[in-house]
Design an enzyme around this catalytic site. Structure first.
Site, PDB file in Angstrom:
ATOM      1  N   ASN A  40      -5.508  -6.125  -7.236  1.00  0.00           N
ATOM      2  CA  ASN A  40      -4.253  -6.259  -6.476  1.00  0.00           C
ATOM      3  C   ASN A  40      -4.317  -7.494  -5.590  1.00  0.00           C
ATOM      4  O   ASN A  40      -3.402  -8.319  -5.564  1.00  0.00           O
ATOM      5  CB  ASN A  40      -4.019  -5.036  -5.582  1.00  0.00           C
ATOM      6  N   ASP A  41      -5.404  -7.592  -4.838  1.00  0.00           N
ATOM      7  CA  ASP A  41      -5.540  -8.758  -3.964  1.00  0.00           C
ATOM      8  C   ASP A  41      -5.915 -10.001  -4.751  1.00  0.00           C
ATOM      9  O   ASP A  41      -5.426 -11.096  -4.467  1.00  0.00           O
ATOM     10  CB  ASP A  41      -6.569  -8.489  -2.867  1.00  0.00           C
ATOM     11  N   ARG A  73       1.700  -9.940  -2.017  1.00  0.00           N
ATOM     12  CA  ARG A  73       1.950  -8.687  -2.742  1.00  0.00           C
ATOM     13  C   ARG A  73       2.978  -7.804  -2.052  1.00  0.00           C
ATOM     14  O   ARG A  73       3.447  -6.820  -2.602  1.00  0.00           O
ATOM     15  CB  ARG A  73       0.624  -7.915  -2.920  1.00  0.00           C
ATOM     16  N   CYS A 119     -10.806  -1.489  -9.715  1.00  0.00           N
ATOM     17  CA  CYS A 119     -10.088  -0.424  -9.010  1.00  0.00           C
ATOM     18  C   CYS A 119      -8.695  -0.873  -8.584  1.00  0.00           C
ATOM     19  O   CYS A 119      -8.021  -0.185  -7.825  1.00  0.00           O
ATOM     20  CB  CYS A 119     -10.890   0.061  -7.809  1.00  0.00           C
ATOM     21  N   ARG A 134     -10.198   4.956  -0.269  1.00  0.00           N
ATOM     22  CA  ARG A 134      -9.668   4.063   0.776  1.00  0.00           C
ATOM     23  C   ARG A 134      -9.827   4.760   2.127  1.00  0.00           C
ATOM     24  O   ARG A 134      -8.951   5.526   2.554  1.00  0.00           O
ATOM     25  CB  ARG A 134      -8.194   3.753   0.515  1.00  0.00           C
ATOM     26  N   GLU A 160     -12.165  -9.602  -4.779  1.00  0.00           N
ATOM     27  CA  GLU A 160     -10.713  -9.675  -4.611  1.00  0.00           C
ATOM     28  C   GLU A 160     -10.267 -10.984  -3.977  1.00  0.00           C
ATOM     29  O   GLU A 160      -9.077 -11.251  -3.871  1.00  0.00           O
ATOM     30  CB  GLU A 160     -10.190  -8.462  -3.841  1.00  0.00           C
ATOM     31  N   HIS A 208       0.807  -1.220   0.000  1.00  0.00           N
ATOM     32  CA  HIS A 208       0.000   0.000   0.000  1.00  0.00           C
ATOM     33  C   HIS A 208       0.839   1.268   0.000  1.00  0.00           C
ATOM     34  O   HIS A 208       0.418   2.288  -0.545  1.00  0.00           O
ATOM     35  CB  HIS A 208      -1.004  -0.037   1.148  1.00  0.00           C
ATOM     36  N   ARG A 257     -15.157   2.857   0.322  1.00  0.00           N
ATOM     37  CA  ARG A 257     -14.979   1.485   0.813  1.00  0.00           C
ATOM     38  C   ARG A 257     -14.967   1.517   2.327  1.00  0.00           C
ATOM     39  O   ARG A 257     -14.327   2.386   2.923  1.00  0.00           O
ATOM     40  CB  ARG A 257     -13.656   0.937   0.287  1.00  0.00           C
TER      41      ARG A 257
HETATM   42  C1  PEP Z   1      -7.236  -4.306  -4.560  1.00  0.00           C
HETATM   43  O1  PEP Z   1      -7.024  -5.225  -3.770  1.00  0.00           O
HETATM   44  O2  PEP Z   1      -7.077  -4.412  -5.788  1.00  0.00           O
HETATM   45  C2  PEP Z   1      -7.685  -2.999  -4.075  1.00  0.00           C
HETATM   46  C3  PEP Z   1      -8.075  -2.069  -4.906  1.00  0.00           C
HETATM   47  O3  PEP Z   1      -7.641  -2.774  -2.747  1.00  0.00           O
HETATM   48  P1  PEP Z   1      -6.291  -2.560  -1.904  1.00  0.00           P
HETATM   49  O4  PEP Z   1      -5.168  -2.351  -2.890  1.00  0.00           O
HETATM   50  O5  PEP Z   1      -6.501  -1.355  -1.052  1.00  0.00           O
HETATM   51  O6  PEP Z   1      -6.138  -3.799  -1.127  1.00  0.00           O
HETATM   52 MG    MG Z   2      -7.696  -5.134  -1.728  1.00  0.00          MG
END
Ligand code: PEP
Ligand code: MG
Length: 758
Positions: A628-629, A639, A676, A471, A605, A364, A507
């Protein structure tokens, strides 16, 4: 054997430089294996030869002088084959090559094992003996084990060794280059400020001082405060402790005596080291000496020495106010672990670049850095960051490199890159008020991901058409306790008002994983598979309800709020969240607020969520893919872990397949589907997602103009042809190559990365 292994690894990992590391290794192994010779050959990159770097048993004078190529001798063969060779009599082997002046002609038995780090053969570890005999299986296994464990330590010592040879008075020299993982694109040229974690003896930056008297005074004050603390505790416990236990406090006070640790620290300060650095050096060396002792009582004293050191350091840091981060112009902040909270503490005007030893490209902290547009390198695990405070560096966020004390030529070459960057940015700025529309007329709404205060104005300036992900945990992180309902309401209202009537997707709190709140610590072995996102908030309905109420109140009179739930795995989580939302609505209405039910959506996710889209469709209004997740869980790649960063590939065929399936399934139920995750911010990725049928792409404000420019340069037909081609490919590297080639043929390659100096 295990004990020996543990001891060697522990000793070696605290040795000051590569020669000390190698010297220790050969001495300990030779003694531990009761053999006559132990030697290490390391690859010298420029000559591509394996040089004898340390030996116990061979002629000392040969060390550093003799070497072999990978096609010479049995050592060369071990390196080439990357596997052990165990011989009763080496001389009779066809590959035998006598190394002159080493005295090895006396030794017959030979066992060599490769030293391999990240698939690269760094060198060869050899044991030899006079009599002809084969080393047994246990010995071979031991040497292989120790070599595997030491490879990382040797690699680290080699990289950091190069830089520690430069004196504190920073002389200009060759460009020392360190490799990490690209975190946020861009280039920065500036001076380093190291942010050390508090009270960590091993993380104190190295600095020289010009004011020796002041540093000594600082140290004496801190010392006196620790002595006073010890006396206080001793007096408080006086009645409850036995005499011998009470005597321990006396031991601690004596350790801090002028004739003991304190005297050593003052001597170091007098040589020009600053107080914190002198303390760190003295504590580390004393603790190391105690740790080496065979007597268990004395060995335990290492812990006491470190504990005392930590206490003095904490007072020294408190005195110098190191909680505040002061940056010079073009400051490059280097941290052991860059966290979203650290980013909240620095002034963005002076911040030119960021470096984190830990973390990876999708941590993050890196995501926020991209959103701030600050060039960043993550996962610089071999960076001797303690030695970098005040040094001039070039940070290359495109390739993930850091050059320390760069030459004038390199600085000029990177200034040229900076100039080109500015030109590209100026060109992109002309698109701010234009829509993201393909040349054959398809419109693609581009939304933004926000969290930081500065995000809103930057997003609006660049023509964002809504917020696809706010976020909410980010404002929670820069506080000392949970914000109240009223405070939250004000924060949320600012986002909603700025964008109204455009949609703002908030979120609910997504903490856990790599996002910690200082006042709500979550300690877990496996945080990304643990108590995260909705799992935390459903366990704490009081936190969830306050947040939902604040969102609903902030939306009064505006009506552009959408609420999104993170980390959803099962339908019951959606039902529970919906129930809490309904409860908050009723309560607020009863209290007289004019609040309406907003659209509700879930993040896709977790892989399990992918297979329940139709069930979610009955319960919510939209879905948004958190790629991402989803990528980390689908590929089983953390990650946040730089060691496996190379395996975290958004263009993996499985990831693309799942993204395409989600878009298709969502269409069946007329469920609005956006994305996203960071993939939407990648110009190539955005093209594929558009062709898959995503209704909106949400990304950081920095990349939005790049994505817009890309979409405006293609037709939907072209994008679909590209997608079709990609979906028939089975290798991520080849897909990446095709995407790079496509961007080039569209004349868009400068949007991803400029041509960089070598
Ligand atoms: C994701 O997981 O793709 C996401 C947008 O949320 P974060 O990156 O905050 O976990
Ligand atoms: Mg996420």
């Amino acid at each position: 054997m295990l004990e020996l292994l543990r001891k060697i690894v522990q000793e070696v990992s605290t040795a000051p430089d590569v020669d000390a590391v190698l010297g220790l290794i050969v001495r300990r192994i030779q003694r531990g294996m009761k053999t006559e010779v132990c030697s290490v050959f390391l690859l010298d990159a420029p000559s591509q030869r394996f040089v004898l770097r340390a030996s116990q048993g061979l002629n000392r004078k040969a060390v550093g002088r003799v070497s072999l190529s990978s096609s010479e001798g049995i050592v060369g063969m071990v390196a080439k084959r990357a596997e052990p060779i165990n011989l009763e009599d080496a001389e009779t082997h066809p590959a035998f090559y006598l190394l002159k002046d080493t005295g090895e002609e006396r030794f017959h038995a030979f066992l060599g094992v490769p030293i391999i780090h990240q698939k690269q053969v760094l060198g060869v570890l050899v044991v030899q003996q006079q009599n002809c005999r084969r080393y047994d299986e246990a010995e071979e296994a031991f040497l292989v084990t120790i070599s595997a464990q030491l490879a990382g330590v040797i690699a680290h010592a080699q990289v950091t060794g190069a830089i520690s040879k430069i004196a504190w008075k920073h002389q200009k020299s060759i460009d020392h280059r360190f490799e990490g993982i690209p975190g946020a694109p861009g280039v920065a040229i500036g001076r380093v400020v190291v942010v050390a974690p508090l009270a960590d003896i091993d993380a104190v930056p190295e600095k020289a001082t010009d004011d020796i008297a002041q540093e000594i005074a600082r140290f004496e004050t801190a010392l006196e405060r620790v002595r006073a603390d010890i006396r206080k505790v001793s007096a408080r416990l006086a009645k409850r402790l036995r005499h011998d236990e009470q005597a321990l406090f006396e031991v601690y006070l004596r350790m801090l005596d002028d004739n003991a640790l304190a005297g050593e620290v003052v001597a170091q300060i007098k040589q020009g080291n600053w107080a914190q650095g002198a303390l760190s050096a003295v504590i580390t060396s004393n603790a190391r000496q105690f740790a080496r002792m065979d007597d268990p009582y004395l060995r335990e004293r290492a812990t006491d020495v470190r504990d005392l050191g930590r206490r003095v350091l904490a007072y020294l840091q408190e005195e110098s106010g190191s909680k505040r981060i002061e940056l010079p112009e073009n400051g490059i902040l280097v941290a052991d672990e860059l966290s979203p909270a650290v980013l909240g503490e620095v002034s963005a005007e002076k911040l030119a670049g960021l470096v984190s030893v830990l973390g990876s490209g999708n941590s993050h902290a890196a995501i926020l850095a991209r959103s701030m547009g600050i060039p960043t390198v993550m996962g610089m695990v071999d960076l001797p960051y303690r030695q970098l405070d005040g040094r001039e560096v070039i940070l290359d966020g495109y390739s993930g490199r850091l050059y320390v004390d760069p030459s004038e030529e390199l600085i000029q070459a990177y200034r040229e890159v900076l100039r080109e960057q500015e030109e590209v940015a100026a060109e992109l700025a002309t698109l701010n008020d234009l829509p993201a529309k393909t040349i054959d007329g398809s419109r693609m709404p581009l939304w933004v991901n926000t969290g930081l205060i500065a995000d809103v104005s930057r997003s609006l300036e660049r023509g964002a058409e809504g917020i696809g992900l706010y976020r909410t945990e980010i404002p929670f992180m820069v506080r000392d306790f949970f914000p109240s309902e009223y405070e939250q309401m004000q924060i949320y209202r600012r986002q909603l008002e700025a964008f109204a009537p455009l949609p703002v997707t908030m979120r609910t709190l997504d903490i856990g994983g790599d996002k910690a709140l200082p006042y709500f610590p979550i300690k877990e072995e496996n945080p990304f598979l643990g108590w995260r996102g909705i799992r935390v908030t459903l366990d704490h309905p009081e936190i969830f309800l306050v947040q939902i109420r604040a969102m609903l109140r902030a939306n009064e009179g505006l009506g552009n709020l959408r609420i999104m739930l993170p980390m959803i795995t099962s339908v019951n989580e959606v039902d529970e969240a919906n129930n809490l939302l309904d409860r908050a609505l009723i309560e607020l209405q009863e209290e007289g607020y004019v609040v309406a039910r907003p659209s509700v959506g879930v993040m896709i996710e977790v892989p399990a969520a992918v297979y329940q889209l139709r069930r979610f469709a009955k319960r919510v209004d939209f879905i948004s893919v958190g790629s991402n997740d989803l990528t980390q869980y689908l590929l089983a790649v953390d990650r946040n872990n730089p060691r496996v960063a190379g395996l975290y590939v958004p263009y993996h065929p499985a990831v693309l397949k799942v993204l395409e399936d989600i878009a298709r399934e969502a269409r069946k139920d007329k469920l609005q589907v956006s994305i996203c995750g960071e993939m939407a911010a990648d110009p190539g990725g955005a093209l594929l997602l558009m062709a898959m049928g995503y209704d909106a792409l949400s990304m950081n404000a920095t990349n939005l103009p790049r994505v817009k420019s890309t979409i405006r340069s293609v037709s939907m037909v072209q994008a679909k042809v590209l997608l079709d081609k990609v979906m028939r490919m089975d290798d991520a590297d080849k897909i990446q190559a095709l995407m790079t080639e496509t961007m080039k043929s569209l004349g868009l390659s400068q949007l991803s990365s400029p041509v960089l100096p070598e």
